[in-house]
Scaffold this motif. Structure first.
Motif, PDB file in Angstrom:
ATOM      1  N   HIS A  35     -35.627   6.662   2.741  1.00  0.00           N
ATOM      2  CA  HIS A  35     -36.547   7.802   2.513  1.00  0.00           C
ATOM      3  C   HIS A  35     -37.728   7.443   1.547  1.00  0.00           C
ATOM      4  O   HIS A  35     -38.833   7.680   1.755  1.00  0.00           O
ATOM      5  N   ARG A  93     -41.806   7.389   2.036  1.00  0.00           N
ATOM      6  CA  ARG A  93     -42.669   8.211   1.228  1.00  0.00           C
ATOM      7  C   ARG A  93     -43.536   7.257   0.364  1.00  0.00           C
ATOM      8  O   ARG A  93     -44.676   7.493   0.700  1.00  0.00           O
ATOM      9  N   ILE A 141     -55.248  17.979  10.405  1.00  0.00           N
ATOM     10  CA  ILE A 141     -54.185  17.122  10.419  1.00  0.00           C
ATOM     11  C   ILE A 141     -54.387  16.105  11.297  1.00  0.00           C
ATOM     12  O   ILE A 141     -54.216  15.000  11.108  1.00  0.00           O
ATOM     13  N   ALA A 144     -46.078  19.896  10.292  1.00  0.00           N
ATOM     14  CA  ALA A 144     -45.801  20.236   8.793  1.00  0.00           C
ATOM     15  C   ALA A 144     -47.253  20.750   8.350  1.00  0.00           C
ATOM     16  O   ALA A 144     -47.415  21.536   7.325  1.00  0.00           O
ATOM     17  N   THR A 172     -47.729  25.423   9.054  1.00  0.00           N
ATOM     18  CA  THR A 172     -47.488  26.054   7.582  1.00  0.00           C
ATOM     19  C   THR A 172     -48.761  26.617   7.013  1.00  0.00           C
ATOM     20  O   THR A 172     -48.883  27.659   6.665  1.00  0.00           O
ATOM     21  N   VAL A 207     -43.019  27.926   4.276  1.00  0.00           N
ATOM     22  CA  VAL A 207     -41.855  27.287   4.631  1.00  0.00           C
ATOM     23  C   VAL A 207     -40.677  28.199   3.992  1.00  0.00           C
ATOM     24  O   VAL A 207     -40.491  28.056   2.710  1.00  0.00           O
ATOM     25  N   THR A 263     -35.215  25.829   5.005  1.00  0.00           N
ATOM     26  CA  THR A 263     -34.929  24.577   5.549  1.00  0.00           C
ATOM     27  C   THR A 263     -33.650  24.188   5.477  1.00  0.00           C
ATOM     28  O   THR A 263     -33.024  24.846   4.498  1.00  0.00           O
ATOM     29  N   ARG A 307     -29.908  21.315   5.191  1.00  0.00           N
ATOM     30  CA  ARG A 307     -29.358  20.231   4.912  1.00  0.00           C
ATOM     31  C   ARG A 307     -27.872  20.169   5.255  1.00  0.00           C
ATOM     32  O   ARG A 307     -27.349  21.056   5.837  1.00  0.00           O
ATOM     33  N   TRP A 345     -42.996  24.811  -2.483  1.00  0.00           N
ATOM     34  CA  TRP A 345     -43.309  23.370  -2.031  1.00  0.00           C
ATOM     35  C   TRP A 345     -42.084  22.667  -1.759  1.00  0.00           C
ATOM     36  O   TRP A 345     -42.143  21.547  -1.543  1.00  0.00           O
ATOM     37  N   GLY A 346     -40.994  23.341  -2.043  1.00  0.00           N
ATOM     38  CA  GLY A 346     -39.915  22.521  -1.958  1.00  0.00           C
ATOM     39  C   GLY A 346     -39.329  21.963  -3.306  1.00  0.00           C
ATOM     40  O   GLY A 346     -40.100  22.251  -4.370  1.00  0.00           O
ATOM     41  N   HIS A 390     -37.936  15.451  -1.192  1.00  0.00           N
ATOM     42  CA  HIS A 390     -38.626  15.867   0.058  1.00  0.00           C
ATOM     43  C   HIS A 390     -39.888  16.791  -0.230  1.00  0.00           C
ATOM     44  O   HIS A 390     -40.269  17.565   0.484  1.00  0.00           O
ATOM     45  N   CYS A 450     -42.891  18.913  -0.876  1.00  0.00           N
ATOM     46  CA  CYS A 450     -44.111  18.933  -0.018  1.00  0.00           C
ATOM     47  C   CYS A 450     -45.017  17.501  -0.221  1.00  0.00           C
ATOM     48  O   CYS A 450     -45.655  17.741  -1.307  1.00  0.00           O
ATOM     49  N   GLY A 492     -47.703  17.245   1.402  1.00  0.00           N
ATOM     50  CA  GLY A 492     -49.137  17.769   1.801  1.00  0.00           C
ATOM     51  C   GLY A 492     -49.406  18.720   1.151  1.00  0.00           C
ATOM     52  O   GLY A 492     -50.592  19.459   1.166  1.00  0.00           O
TER      53      GLY A 492
HETATM   54  C1  HEM Z   1     -48.759  26.198   2.512  1.00  0.00           C
HETATM   55  C2  HEM Z   1     -48.537  25.349   3.115  1.00  0.00           C
HETATM   56  C3  HEM Z   1     -47.397  24.368   3.049  1.00  0.00           C
HETATM   57  C4  HEM Z   1     -46.100  24.806   2.447  1.00  0.00           C
HETATM   58  C5  HEM Z   1     -45.607  26.037   1.998  1.00  0.00           C
HETATM   59  C6  HEM Z   1     -45.345  23.581   2.577  1.00  0.00           C
HETATM   60  C7  HEM Z   1     -43.658  23.512   2.259  1.00  0.00           C
HETATM   61  C8  HEM Z   1     -42.941  22.412   2.396  1.00  0.00           C
HETATM   62  C9  HEM Z   1     -41.608  22.326   1.979  1.00  0.00           C
HETATM   63  C10 HEM Z   1     -40.931  23.400   1.349  1.00  0.00           C
HETATM   64  C11 HEM Z   1     -41.216  21.068   2.111  1.00  0.00           C
HETATM   65  C12 HEM Z   1     -40.009  20.752   1.983  1.00  0.00           C
HETATM   66  C13 HEM Z   1     -38.894  20.816   2.921  1.00  0.00           C
HETATM   67  C14 HEM Z   1     -37.242  20.451   2.909  1.00  0.00           C
HETATM   68  O1  HEM Z   1     -37.244  19.970   1.680  1.00  0.00           O
HETATM   69  O2  HEM Z   1     -36.449  20.796   3.558  1.00  0.00           O
HETATM   70  C15 HEM Z   1     -42.306  20.357   2.988  1.00  0.00           C
HETATM   71  C16 HEM Z   1     -42.229  19.210   3.247  1.00  0.00           C
HETATM   72  C17 HEM Z   1     -43.310  18.309   3.970  1.00  0.00           C
HETATM   73  N1  HEM Z   1     -44.582  18.781   4.032  1.00  0.00           N
HETATM   74 FE1  HEM Z   1     -45.222  20.663   3.328  1.00  0.00          FE
HETATM   75  N2  HEM Z   1     -45.888  22.661   3.119  1.00  0.00           N
HETATM   76  C18 HEM Z   1     -47.294  23.082   3.394  1.00  0.00           C
HETATM   77  C19 HEM Z   1     -48.283  22.313   3.873  1.00  0.00           C
HETATM   78  C20 HEM Z   1     -48.132  20.840   4.476  1.00  0.00           C
HETATM   79  C21 HEM Z   1     -49.087  20.076   4.751  1.00  0.00           C
HETATM   80  C22 HEM Z   1     -50.551  20.646   5.017  1.00  0.00           C
HETATM   81  C23 HEM Z   1     -48.767  19.038   5.139  1.00  0.00           C
HETATM   82  C24 HEM Z   1     -49.635  17.778   5.703  1.00  0.00           C
HETATM   83  C25 HEM Z   1     -49.155  17.005   6.432  1.00  0.00           C
HETATM   84  C26 HEM Z   1     -47.481  18.819   4.635  1.00  0.00           C
HETATM   85  C27 HEM Z   1     -46.567  17.761   4.769  1.00  0.00           C
HETATM   86  C28 HEM Z   1     -45.242  17.747   4.566  1.00  0.00           C
HETATM   87  C29 HEM Z   1     -44.386  16.507   4.794  1.00  0.00           C
HETATM   88  C30 HEM Z   1     -44.902  15.244   5.217  1.00  0.00           C
HETATM   89  C31 HEM Z   1     -43.163  17.006   4.127  1.00  0.00           C
HETATM   90  C32 HEM Z   1     -41.845  16.227   4.203  1.00  0.00           C
HETATM   91  C33 HEM Z   1     -41.543  15.389   2.831  1.00  0.00           C
HETATM   92  C34 HEM Z   1     -40.605  14.480   2.910  1.00  0.00           C
HETATM   93  O3  HEM Z   1     -39.552  14.600   3.766  1.00  0.00           O
HETATM   94  O4  HEM Z   1     -40.168  13.453   1.892  1.00  0.00           O
HETATM   95  N3  HEM Z   1     -47.062  20.030   4.183  1.00  0.00           N
HETATM   96  N4  HEM Z   1     -43.500  21.213   2.847  1.00  0.00           N
END
Ligand code: HEM
Length: 411
Positions: free
Chosen positions: A107, A111, A162, A247, A251, A294, A297, A299, A352-353, A357, A359, A361
């Protein structure tokens, strides 16, 4: 009338936290209106509890317990069957999406390889484009004097953004936007499957093209990067790209819709942010704490362990309810209250988590939300709900609003 999560629970419903947890199913549309009352009652009684729904899972609602699970990938894998973010992808369940569903060193490598596309500078570089498509979308809406702000506005902007980050050309972005909106708006499983297949074929075409002629965009990086001595295969890449689009799209659409509803419900708050666009950054951050898009999610437990005193076995599935953590009274005073001036303490919210992992983005999402709200407030300053409009919040992996039938003075 605005139906929201403050509406009272059904009369006669149980208040026993263990029983509430046992019957909790985040994918049941009926829970949306009172999701945070129910999660609060469960959290105060048993922050780690078992649900018998969805073939059984462990519901984690406490701040400390969620953080612990998110920060321990050696015990809690991001790969989870049927509960987590990958559940929003209707195709390709059998493939494992690199990064999203992987752990530890594998991972980290993924990343690191994608980080350049998600820095705050990379997000700032999208601001002008975001503003331009917001303005274009609003220019079309304004003369009508009324529209559903979810279908007509919040759903229009993020898929194009995106698509641009992935490196799609303008026509392809428009194709993507139309198809992902159709996919996630599909009313039957058959319809969703049909659109899902066409969509997967489109992504496969893009992936093959990048393999043959890599450019400097995000999709080219995903296709060409070697992790553990190999590039990802086509199934993995299609699933990963679908998750990346979900994602970036679902979101932000839902976060923006929730933000607009917050402004509609609180006129004093609206007056403040409309009068000072500089407050929109704090508004967005408090919104992501209070109503994170979000919501929950998953695990999977990979080694015998304990969480919040509960013994867990390999294979147990956890559901981390991020939004519940953000209202945990042990960490946030008046967590159930939206406060624009909330002091940022050493306790970060988990919207944002957390952990590996967290977020990727988030900088992009912050820019999109700030600009989408700014442009809306400028273009139609007197927008309001249509008379007799019913607004229904949604809950699941993603928290949002089904539709926002609004009107404004024509200019
Ligand atoms: C308000 C908008 C957003 C919220 C509240 C949000 C929230 C989150 C959360 C809570 C996670 C973690 C999930 C976990 O650990 O199970 C996450 C992961 C992620 N988010 Fe966001 N997100 C948002 C917008 C975006 C945007 C615009 C992108 C752009 C592509 C994005 C890309 C990602 C990616 C790639 C991950 C996975 C990261 C990883 O697995 O290392 N997110 N997001």
């Amino acid at each position: 009338m605005v139906l929201n999560s403050g509406d009272a629970p059904t009369r006669g419903a149980t208040t026993d936290p263990v029983a509430l947890a046992r019957g909790f199913n985040h994918l049941d549309p009926a829970i949306a209106a009172t999701a945070y009352e129910t999660l609060g009652a469960i959290r105060r009684g048993c922050p780690v509890a078992r649900s018998e729904e969805l073939d059984g899972f462990v519901l984690v609602t406490g701040y400390g317990e969620i953080r612990e699970a998110a920060h321990a990938p050696e015990r809690f894998s991001a790969y989870v069957d049927g509960l987590g973010a990958a559940a929003v992808v209707t195709e390709m369940r059998e493939a494992v999406a690199p990064m999203f569903e992987t752990d530890e060193e594998h991972h980290h490598q993924w990343r690191r390889a994608l980080m350049d596309f998600f820095t705050s500078a990379a997000a700032a570089a999208q601001e002008q484009y975001v503003r331009a498509i917001c303005r274009e979308t609003l220019q079309e809406l304004i003369p009508h004097g009324a529209a559903d702000l979810v279908g007509g506005y919040t759903q229009q902007v993020p898929p194009l953004v995106i698509g641009r980050v992935l490196g799609l050309a303008e026509m392809e972005r428009a194709w993507l936007s139309e198809h992902v909106r159709a996919l996630y708006g599909a009313e039957t499983l058959t319809e969703a499957r049909q659109i899902g297949r066409v969509y997967a074929d489109f992504l496969l075409g893009q992936i093959r093209e990048r393999r043959a002629h890599p450019g400097s965009d995000l999709l080219s990086r995903m296709v060409t990067v070697e992790v553990d001595g190999r590039t990802a295969d086509e199934d993995e890449l299609v699933k990963m790209t679908m998750l990346m689009v979900a994602a970036g799209h679902l979101t932000t659409v839902d976060a923006c819709a929730t933000a607009i509803l917050q402004l509609l419900e609180d006129s004093a708050l609206r007056e403040r942010v409309a009068g000072d666009a500089g407050l929109l950054g704090s508004f967005v951050e408090e919104l992501v704490r209070y109503e994170p898009a979000v919501a929950a999610t998953g695990r999977t437990v990979t080694a015998a362990t304990h969480l919040g005193g509960m013994p867990l076995s390999p294979g147990d599935r956890l559901l981390l309810a991020w939004g519940s953590a953000n209202r945990d009274e042990r960490h946030f005073a008046d967590g159930d209250v939206f406060r624009l001036d909330r002091e940022r303490t050493r306790t970060p919210h988990l919207g944002w988590g957390a952990g590996e992992h967290r977020c990727l983005g988030r900088h992009l999402a912050r820019v999109e939300l700030r600009v989408m709200l700014d442009e809306l407030l400028r273009a139609v300053p007197d927008f309001r709900l249509q008379p007799h409009a019913t607004v229904r919040r949604t809950f699941g992996v993603i928290r949002g609003v089904a539709a926002l039938p609004a009107q404004w003075s024509r200019r």
